[in-house]
Motif scaffolding. Structure first.
Motif, PDB file in Angstrom:
ATOM      1  N   LEU A 379       0.844  -1.191   0.000  1.00 42.89           N
ATOM      2  CA  LEU A 379       0.000   0.000   0.000  1.00 42.89           C
ATOM      3  C   LEU A 379       0.887   1.251   0.000  1.00 42.89           C
ATOM      4  N   PRO A 380       0.403   2.303  -0.682  1.00 42.84           N
ATOM      5  CA  PRO A 380       1.167   3.558  -0.666  1.00 42.84           C
ATOM      6  C   PRO A 380       0.990   4.266   0.674  1.00 42.84           C
ATOM      7  N   GLY A 381       2.121   4.608   1.305  1.00 48.68           N
ATOM      8  CA  GLY A 381       2.027   5.344   2.567  1.00 48.68           C
ATOM      9  C   GLY A 381       3.283   5.231   3.390  1.00 48.68           C
ATOM     10  N   GLY A 382       3.334   5.962   4.473  1.00 50.80           N
ATOM     11  CA  GLY A 382       4.503   5.974   5.346  1.00 50.80           C
ATOM     12  C   GLY A 382       5.590   6.884   4.796  1.00 50.80           C
ATOM     13  N   PRO A 383       6.642   7.082   5.582  1.00 46.36           N
ATOM     14  CA  PRO A 383       7.686   8.045   5.212  1.00 46.36           C
ATOM     15  C   PRO A 383       8.382   7.748   3.888  1.00 46.36           C
ATOM     16  N   VAL A 384       8.616   6.446   3.561  1.00 44.56           N
ATOM     17  CA  VAL A 384       9.307   6.169   2.294  1.00 44.56           C
ATOM     18  C   VAL A 384       8.327   5.903   1.146  1.00 44.56           C
ATOM     19  N   GLY A 385       7.035   5.930   1.417  1.00 48.71           N
ATOM     20  CA  GLY A 385       6.050   5.850   0.343  1.00 48.71           C
ATOM     21  C   GLY A 385       5.476   4.469   0.088  1.00 48.71           C
ATOM     22  N   VAL A 386       6.118   3.430   0.638  1.00 55.88           N
ATOM     23  CA  VAL A 386       5.560   2.081   0.539  1.00 55.88           C
ATOM     24  C   VAL A 386       5.445   1.514   1.951  1.00 55.88           C
ATOM     25  N   ALA A 387       4.266   1.005   2.278  1.00 54.61           N
ATOM     26  CA  ALA A 387       4.014   0.568   3.646  1.00 54.61           C
ATOM     27  C   ALA A 387       4.437  -0.891   3.840  1.00 54.61           C
ATOM     28  N   PHE A 388       4.913  -1.224   5.023  1.00 55.84           N
ATOM     29  CA  PHE A 388       5.283  -2.606   5.353  1.00 55.84           C
ATOM     30  C   PHE A 388       4.034  -3.485   5.407  1.00 55.84           C
ATOM     31  N   ASN A 389       4.213  -4.780   5.074  1.00 56.39           N
ATOM     32  CA  ASN A 389       3.058  -5.687   5.133  1.00 56.39           C
ATOM     33  C   ASN A 389       3.403  -7.052   5.742  1.00 56.39           C
ATOM     34  N   ALA A 390       4.463  -7.074   6.545  1.00 59.81           N
ATOM     35  CA  ALA A 390       4.797  -8.305   7.272  1.00 59.81           C
ATOM     36  C   ALA A 390       5.488  -7.942   8.573  1.00 59.81           C
ATOM     37  N   LEU A 391       5.322  -8.821   9.556  1.00 55.65           N
ATOM     38  CA  LEU A 391       5.987  -8.658  10.853  1.00 55.65           C
ATOM     39  C   LEU A 391       6.877  -9.877  11.058  1.00 55.65           C
ATOM     40  N   PHE A 392       8.117  -9.645  11.470  1.00 49.50           N
ATOM     41  CA  PHE A 392       9.047 -10.732  11.776  1.00 49.50           C
ATOM     42  C   PHE A 392       9.300 -10.803  13.268  1.00 49.50           C
ATOM     43  N   ARG A 393       9.531 -12.010  13.751  1.00 47.66           N
ATOM     44  CA  ARG A 393      10.126 -12.227  15.073  1.00 47.66           C
ATOM     45  C   ARG A 393      11.416 -12.989  14.825  1.00 47.66           C
TER      46      ARG A 393
END
Ligand code: V55
Ligand code: FE
Length: 494
Positions: A379-393
């Motif tokens: 999705l377009p958004g956030g400071p660099v223009g592309v939003a994250f779409n996964a979370l890692f542990r």
């Protein structure tokens, strides 16, 4: 709503919202564990006025401070502007008076010499006080109950630095806050202030040193014995600023540095280690001592992640072509010389989070955001223009990696970590998740995730009744910490 430019900085998840609102008893889908008792504060840049220049960027947006209050499985929400000097002046004028990002030479002459910071990056809790921070100015103190702005915070006049980082580090045992300010002596200077505040929030140490060149020191790290200052070659130049140019330009051919000094020592004891050319990291996961070694884990990339900082330095590279990884830099303090070891310990990503108790210590697990290879276009958004779409542990000790992958057309903001009192429980993560709803709209939810089992997805969700703009950083403050701060305030008032 005024007319904002139709660039990525003002569209998609970066569409300005500008609504100060609150709501009680939001709907909760699933069950929030009773141990999650406290406040999730969030920093949200959201420009109150259309910018003076059409090429303005997300990082200039007026800071809003948001708060989820969670108690007994119930959730309240509130969000307000941080009333910085800049916000108040522009509110009065009903238009933007401050120009380009971190360039006062582009401002309306009416605001010459006024505080330019928008306090939009990180909520910081220390010494029973809440602050909103941005690295280009001093912090603003916020009332944690009402979210009213109390005023600019300078440690009762003691702090000499003109700036305060958005990434201080609090030692879990001593309660001290270690922090710094770069450009401490003014615009484009190489002065860095290294400071310590005791557990009660009093400034006990401020020392200045010079960095090798004027770089954007976004984050730093502490161990039990050392303070580490990474210097990456994104540089400022006073003449460029005077000519109305950008504050930052990435210099791909310039080497990086890491300055390491004893954390209670003198800045004259700083040792400088030379790193690779052209690399960049905004966020460090953690650092810790291991005999003569110091390990520094960082979200490293082979160039600056911000397009406008690359372009200002003549670096032509598309966002998806940036290489990097979670990287461990190891320094042998028993040896002379400027070199250190480097190895990759995890896939690329950013916005790392740690248990507060692991700060500066050997740690079992950390969490950070990344891209889901199966997730489709972000999705377009956030400071660099592309939003994250996964979370890692990630468990750096053994290489174990778990993922919570979001579906296409979804995005995740940086989580906060909430500890559990059970010794073998990893606690929980709280994060805002957005999903596309129609062509031009998005719906947001607060997600509650088991920090030790992120793969199973949220155990509770809180759908939000109004749109949310992309967040930068957050902070979790327990009900206990809030109550102690309230009690101390009453004592002082009596
Ligand atoms: C960052 C964010 C900022 C900023 C400089 O995440 C760097 C990095 C939200 O403001 O001004
Ligand atoms: Fe940051």
């Amino acid at each position: 709503m005024p007319n904002f430019p139709r660039t990525i900085h003002f569209t998609g998840l970066n569409t300005p919202v500008g609504i100060e609102w609150s709501a009680r008893n939001l709907d909760v889908v699933g069950e929030i564990p009773a141990e999650i008792d406290g406040a999730f504060f969030r920093a949200v840049p959201d420009p109150a006025h259309a910018p003076m220049f059409d090429d303005d960027i997300v990082l200039s947006g007026d800071g809003m401070v948001a708060k989820f209050s969670i108690h007994g499985g119930t959730v309240d929400y509130a969000i307000r502007y941080v009333e910085t000097e800049r916000y108040r002046l522009e509110k009065e004028a009903r238009r933007a008076l401050f120009g380009q990002y971190r360039n006062p030479f582009t401002d309306d002459p009416a605001v010459a010499g006024k505080d330019r910071t928008v306090a939009n990056t990180t909520p910081v809790w220390h010494g029973g006080r809440l602050f909103m921070t941005k690295e280009d100015g001093l912090a603003y103190e916020i009332d944690p109950e009402t979210l009213e702005t109390i005023g600019r915070w300078d440690y009762y006049g003691a702090l000499k630095s003109e700036t305060f980082t958005a990434h201080p580090r609090v030692d879990p045992e001593t309660g001290e806050m270690f922090f710094f300010g770069y450009e401490a002596g003014g615009l484009a200077t190489t002065d860095v202030a290294y400071c310590i505040a005791d557990r009660n929030g009093n400034l006990v140490s401020e020392q200045w040193f010079r960095q090798p060149y004027c770089s954007t020191i976004h984050d730093f790290a502490i161990t039990e014995h050392y303070a580490l200052f990474p210097i990456f070659p994104t540089t400022a130049d006073l003449d460029r600023l005077k000519a109305g140019g950008p504050h930052w330009a990435h210099q791909q051919d310039l080497e990086s540095w890491v300055g390491i000094m004893p954390r209670y020592g003198k800045v004259e004891e700083m040792r400088w280690f030379k790193g690779p050319k052209g690399v960049s990291a905004f966020h460090l996961v953690n650092a810790y001592d291991d005999g003569d070694f110091i390990h520094l884990d960082l979200c490293l990339s082979d160039t600056n992640a911000f397009g406008f900082m690359r372009e200002a330095g003549g670096v032509q590279r598309a966002q998806q072509e940036i290489q990097g990884g979670l990287t461990r830099w190891t320094f042998d303090m028993s040896k002379e010389g400027e070199s250190f070891e480097s190895r990759i310990i995890g896939p690329p990503g950013d916005m790392p989070r740690l248990r507060d108790a692991d700060q500066g210590r050997a740690y079992r697990a950390a969490w950070y955001l990344s891209m889901n290879p199966q997730g489709g276009p972000p999705l377009p958004g956030g400071p660099v223009g592309v939003a994250f779409n996964a979370l890692f542990r990630v468990e750096p000790g053994n290489g174990r990696l778990d993922m919570m992958a979001l579906e296409p057309e979804m995005a995740i903001n940086e989580p906060v970590h909430v500890p559990s009192s059970a010794p073998d429980h990893d606690g929980w993560l709280l994060a805002m998740v957005d999903r596309r709803a129609g062509e031009d709209g998005f719906r947001s939810e607060l997600w509650v995730v088991e920090a030790g089992d992120i793969g199973k997805g949220p155990i509770a969700r809180v759908p939000m009744p109004l749109p949310m703009r992309a967040q930068v950083h957050g902070a979790w403050v327990s009900a206990d910490q809030l109550a102690r701060a309230r009690a101390r305030q009453k004592e002082v008032a009596a």
